[in-house]
Scaffold this active site. Sequence first.
Site, short mmCIF file in Angstrom:
data_model
loop_
_atom_site.label_atom_id
_atom_site.label_comp_id
_atom_site.label_asym_id
_atom_site.label_seq_id
_atom_site.Cartn_x
_atom_site.Cartn_y
_atom_site.Cartn_z
N CYS A 122 55.84 45.05 115.07
CA CYS A 122 56.20 43.77 115.69
C CYS A 122 56.83 43.94 117.07
O CYS A 122 56.62 43.10 117.96
CB CYS A 122 57.12 42.98 114.77
SG CYS A 122 58.58 43.88 114.20
N HIS B 198 61.54 38.54 118.91
CA HIS B 198 62.01 39.82 119.43
C HIS B 198 62.01 39.78 120.96
O HIS B 198 60.99 39.43 121.57
CB HIS B 198 61.08 40.96 119.00
CG HIS B 198 61.19 41.33 117.55
ND1 HIS B 198 62.14 40.82 116.70
CD2 HIS B 198 60.43 42.20 116.80
CE1 HIS B 198 61.97 41.35 115.49
NE2 HIS B 198 60.95 42.19 115.53
#
Length: 266
Positions: free
Chosen positions: A58, A155
């Site tokens: 990710c 993120h």
Amino acid sequence: MEFVKAEIPVLSNAKSHRMNPLVPLVLPLVNPVHLDLIPFQRERLGLKKGFLVCNSNCAVVGVVVPLAALQAKFGPIVECEVFTEQAISGAGYPGVPSMDLVDNVIPFISGEEEKLEVEAQKILGCLNDGATGVDEQAELRIGATCTRVPVTDGHMAYVSLRFKSRSRPSAKQAKQAMIDYQPELQNFKASFSGSGIKVFMDEDRPQPRLDRNTCNGYTISVGRIREGQKDDHFDIRFAALSHNTVIGAAGSSILNAEVAISKGFV
């Protein structure tokens, strides 16, 4: 692999097999052409219908998509320093204990830095002429520091990079390269066909709470694009935000499946 050997196509978000030379590691906004490794994989494993495709870690997503856009315009990047602030949801369920994370930052995520440093080289590599493997971009060196922060989803990655060519682009040129980036995904019958990158001109964007759901979480949000100082080792710096549970996880697997169908592998 038991599913694959049972002739079931598998598109996996798990870390297992990502770096297997027979397995395409596909970030659909960057390298869907790597799915063309599937026929060779089937040949080597004695399969007719089954195959295995992996999508990336990710944290890699928010870094690699802007890198791909910049390399398309300005040539190879040879060095990249990355600092991440990664959301709680990236730790899975039940996640990080609340008493560890409330009013706190955890400066280490086991295995995360190593994945970021090697997976980008494979994603940004080229499928060889015979479509029997991927020639990784081994010249690209990435140093990563990954942290966990008290954010639900999204993120952040802070990236500093150096091009192989010493005729480095300006910040304005780098911004335009990202604005102009058109993912090859648009050539296939996929449910997402928007821009791969949204560039923010505001100095305080992107922010997870405001921007993680841009284009339903499938687009990378980039801001703070700027040049290094005159004698700075790095040429360009920027901040990037990716939705870790959409384009950074299940969303990529779904898009990879749609491309595989479009290519006739399913």
